[in-house]
Design an enzyme around this catalytic site. Structure first.
Site, PDB file in Angstrom:
ATOM      1  N   ASP A   1      16.700 -37.866 -10.651  1.00  0.00           N
ATOM      2  CA  ASP A   1      18.013 -37.233 -10.733  1.00  0.00           C
ATOM      3  C   ASP A   1      19.122 -38.268 -10.638  1.00  0.00           C
ATOM      4  O   ASP A   1      20.154 -38.136 -11.298  1.00  0.00           O
ATOM      5  CB  ASP A   1      18.153 -36.170  -9.648  1.00  0.00           C
TER       6      ASP A   1
ATOM      7  N   LYS B   1      14.315 -19.471 -16.200  1.00  0.00           N
ATOM      8  CA  LYS B   1      14.039 -19.466 -14.765  1.00  0.00           C
ATOM      9  C   LYS B   1      14.740 -18.288 -14.094  1.00  0.00           C
ATOM     10  O   LYS B   1      15.925 -18.045 -14.333  1.00  0.00           O
ATOM     11  CB  LYS B   1      14.526 -20.762 -14.108  1.00  0.00           C
TER      12      LYS B   1
END
Length: 183
Positions: free
Chosen positions: A170, A73
Protein backbone atom coordinates in the site's frame (compact mmCIF):
# COMPACT_ATOMS: atom_id res chain seq x y z
CA UNK A 1 -33.64 -9.71 5.71
CA UNK A 2 -35.50 -6.39 5.76
CA UNK A 3 -32.76 -4.09 4.54
CA UNK A 4 -32.77 -0.42 3.76
CA UNK A 5 -30.61 0.49 0.77
CA UNK A 6 -29.33 4.02 0.21
CA UNK A 7 -27.55 5.16 -2.93
CA UNK A 8 -24.36 7.18 -2.52
CA UNK A 9 -22.85 9.91 -4.69
CA UNK A 10 -21.43 6.99 -6.71
CA UNK A 11 -24.74 5.41 -7.82
CA UNK A 12 -23.41 1.84 -8.02
CA UNK A 13 -22.02 1.98 -4.46
CA UNK A 14 -24.78 1.32 -1.93
CA UNK A 15 -25.15 1.64 1.83
CA UNK A 16 -27.05 -1.32 3.24
CA UNK A 17 -28.67 -1.17 6.67
CA UNK A 18 -30.13 -4.44 7.91
CA UNK A 19 -33.04 -4.53 10.32
CA UNK A 20 -31.65 -5.16 13.80
CA UNK A 21 -33.81 -6.94 16.37
CA UNK A 22 -32.57 -6.19 19.87
CA UNK A 23 -33.62 -6.81 23.44
CA UNK A 24 -32.03 -7.32 26.86
CA UNK A 25 -30.26 -10.47 25.57
CA UNK A 26 -28.47 -8.70 22.71
CA UNK A 27 -29.39 -8.44 19.04
CA UNK A 28 -30.03 -10.44 15.89
CA UNK A 29 -29.65 -9.37 12.28
CA UNK A 30 -29.59 -11.19 8.99
CA UNK A 31 -26.30 -10.08 7.42
CA UNK A 32 -27.03 -11.38 3.91
CA UNK A 33 -29.98 -12.71 1.93
CA UNK A 34 -29.35 -13.31 -1.79
CA UNK A 35 -32.96 -12.76 -2.86
CA UNK A 36 -33.35 -9.44 -1.05
CA UNK A 37 -29.86 -8.28 -2.06
CA UNK A 38 -30.66 -8.91 -5.75
CA UNK A 39 -34.03 -7.18 -5.43
CA UNK A 40 -33.07 -4.09 -3.40
CA UNK A 41 -29.43 -3.55 -4.36
CA UNK A 42 -30.24 -4.60 -7.92
CA UNK A 43 -27.08 -6.63 -8.11
CA UNK A 44 -27.52 -10.30 -8.94
CA UNK A 45 -24.16 -11.59 -7.78
CA UNK A 46 -22.67 -14.79 -6.54
CA UNK A 47 -20.28 -14.48 -3.63
CA UNK A 48 -17.42 -17.00 -3.76
CA UNK A 49 -15.14 -16.00 -0.88
CA UNK A 50 -15.52 -14.58 2.64
CA UNK A 51 -12.62 -12.66 4.22
CA UNK A 52 -12.03 -11.51 7.79
CA UNK A 53 -9.32 -9.12 8.96
CA UNK A 54 -8.48 -7.61 12.32
CA UNK A 55 -6.43 -4.43 12.52
CA UNK A 56 -5.33 -1.97 15.17
CA UNK A 57 -6.03 1.74 15.31
CA UNK A 58 -4.42 3.71 12.51
CA UNK A 59 -4.01 0.79 10.11
CA UNK A 60 -4.99 1.75 6.57
CA UNK A 61 -5.62 -1.03 4.06
CA UNK A 62 -6.01 -0.13 0.41
CA UNK A 63 -6.88 1.19 -1.99
CA UNK A 64 -7.08 -2.31 -3.49
CA UNK A 65 -8.55 -3.82 -6.64
CA UNK A 66 -7.86 -6.60 -9.12
CA UNK A 67 -7.29 -5.48 -12.71
CA UNK A 68 -8.31 -8.95 -13.93
CA UNK A 69 -10.96 -10.96 -12.09
CA UNK A 70 -12.36 -7.77 -10.53
CA UNK A 71 -14.15 -8.29 -7.25
CA UNK A 72 -17.41 -6.90 -6.00
CA UNK A 73 -17.30 -6.61 -2.21
CA UNK A 74 -19.97 -6.51 0.46
CA UNK A 75 -18.19 -5.17 3.55
CA UNK A 76 -19.05 -4.74 7.22
CA UNK A 77 -17.47 -4.30 10.65
CA UNK A 78 -18.21 -6.57 13.61
CA UNK A 79 -15.81 -4.99 16.13
CA UNK A 80 -14.80 -1.34 16.32
CA UNK A 81 -15.12 1.26 13.58
CA UNK A 82 -13.51 2.09 10.25
CA UNK A 83 -13.80 4.78 7.62
CA UNK A 84 -14.47 2.79 4.46
CA UNK A 85 -13.83 4.18 0.96
CA UNK A 86 -14.69 3.23 -2.63
CA UNK A 87 -13.10 4.97 -5.63
CA UNK A 88 -14.51 4.69 -9.16
CA UNK A 89 -11.63 3.59 -11.39
CA UNK A 90 -13.62 2.99 -14.60
CA UNK A 91 -12.21 5.42 -17.13
CA UNK A 92 -15.49 5.45 -19.10
CA UNK A 93 -17.51 6.42 -16.01
CA UNK A 94 -18.64 10.03 -15.48
CA UNK A 95 -17.51 9.48 -11.87
CA UNK A 96 -13.98 8.32 -12.72
CA UNK A 97 -11.64 9.22 -9.86
CA UNK A 98 -14.44 10.20 -7.49
CA UNK A 99 -14.77 8.58 -4.07
CA UNK A 100 -17.36 7.81 -1.43
CA UNK A 101 -16.61 7.22 2.23
CA UNK A 102 -18.68 6.07 5.18
CA UNK A 103 -18.09 5.03 8.79
CA UNK A 104 -18.86 1.35 9.28
CA UNK A 105 -19.01 0.13 12.85
CA UNK A 106 -20.13 -2.71 15.07
CA UNK A 107 -22.66 -0.27 16.53
CA UNK A 108 -24.28 1.03 13.34
CA UNK A 109 -24.32 -2.38 11.54
CA UNK A 110 -24.07 -0.64 8.17
CA UNK A 111 -22.65 -2.47 5.18
CA UNK A 112 -21.25 -1.13 1.93
CA UNK A 113 -21.66 -2.71 -1.51
CA UNK A 114 -18.66 -1.94 -3.73
CA UNK A 115 -19.13 -3.38 -7.22
CA UNK A 116 -16.35 -4.49 -9.57
CA UNK A 117 -14.56 -1.52 -11.15
CA UNK A 118 -13.92 0.28 -7.88
CA UNK A 119 -10.84 0.47 -5.66
CA UNK A 120 -11.49 -0.12 -1.97
CA UNK A 121 -9.79 0.75 1.30
CA UNK A 122 -10.38 1.58 4.93
CA UNK A 123 -8.68 3.08 7.95
CA UNK A 124 -9.30 1.87 11.50
CA UNK A 125 -10.71 4.59 13.77
CA UNK A 126 -11.16 2.53 16.97
CA UNK A 127 -8.56 0.73 19.09
CA UNK A 128 -9.13 -2.35 16.91
CA UNK A 129 -11.55 -3.40 14.20
CA UNK A 130 -12.70 -6.67 12.74
CA UNK A 131 -13.67 -6.30 9.10
CA UNK A 132 -15.65 -8.92 7.17
CA UNK A 133 -16.31 -8.99 3.47
CA UNK A 134 -17.79 -11.20 0.82
CA UNK A 135 -16.27 -11.13 -2.68
CA UNK A 136 -17.65 -12.01 -6.09
CA UNK A 137 -14.36 -13.45 -7.34
CA UNK A 138 -11.36 -15.14 -5.82
CA UNK A 139 -8.14 -13.38 -4.82
CA UNK A 140 -5.50 -13.44 -7.54
CA UNK A 141 -2.35 -11.79 -6.12
CA UNK A 142 -0.83 -11.39 -9.59
CA UNK A 143 -3.74 -9.12 -10.61
CA UNK A 144 -3.93 -7.14 -7.37
CA UNK A 145 -3.20 -3.43 -7.66
CA UNK A 146 -3.11 -0.56 -5.17
CA UNK A 147 -3.79 3.13 -5.61
CA UNK A 148 -2.05 5.52 -3.22
CA UNK A 149 -4.31 6.26 -0.26
CA UNK A 150 -3.25 9.94 -0.35
CA UNK A 151 -3.33 10.58 -4.10
CA UNK A 152 -4.13 14.32 -4.28
CA UNK A 153 -6.04 13.93 -7.56
CA UNK A 154 -8.50 11.59 -5.84
CA UNK A 155 -8.50 13.77 -2.71
CA UNK A 156 -10.00 11.40 -0.15
CA UNK A 157 -10.81 13.25 3.05
CA UNK A 158 -9.67 10.62 5.54
CA UNK A 159 -10.94 11.55 9.04
CA UNK A 160 -7.52 11.11 10.64
CA UNK A 161 -4.88 13.46 12.03
CA UNK A 162 -2.00 10.97 11.99
CA UNK A 163 0.14 9.12 9.49
CA UNK A 164 -1.54 5.72 8.98
CA UNK A 165 0.24 2.38 9.28
CA UNK A 166 0.54 0.83 5.80
CA UNK A 167 1.59 -2.51 4.35
CA UNK A 168 4.52 -2.21 1.95
CA UNK A 169 2.26 -2.89 -1.05
CA UNK A 170 0.00 0.00 0.00
CA UNK A 171 2.92 2.34 0.66
CA UNK A 172 3.96 1.59 -2.95
CA UNK A 173 0.47 2.35 -4.31
CA UNK A 174 0.38 4.27 -7.57
CA UNK A 175 -1.33 7.54 -8.27
CA UNK A 176 -4.54 7.12 -10.23
CA UNK A 177 -2.94 8.79 -13.27
CA UNK A 178 -0.27 6.05 -13.36
CA UNK A 179 -2.39 3.08 -12.30
CA UNK A 180 -3.90 0.29 -14.35
CA UNK A 181 -7.61 1.08 -14.49
CA UNK A 182 -10.76 -0.29 -16.10
CA UNK A 183 -12.02 1.06 -19.40
Amino acid sequence: MAIQVTATALPEVKIIEPKVFGDARGFFLESFNAREFADKVQANVEFVQDNHSRSGKGVLRGLHYQIQHPQGKLVRVVEGAVFDVAVDIRRSSPNFGKWEGIVLSAENHKQLWIPPGFAHGFVVLSEAAQFLYKTTDYWYPEFERSIAWNDPTVGIEWPIDFEPLLASKDAAGKRLADADVFE
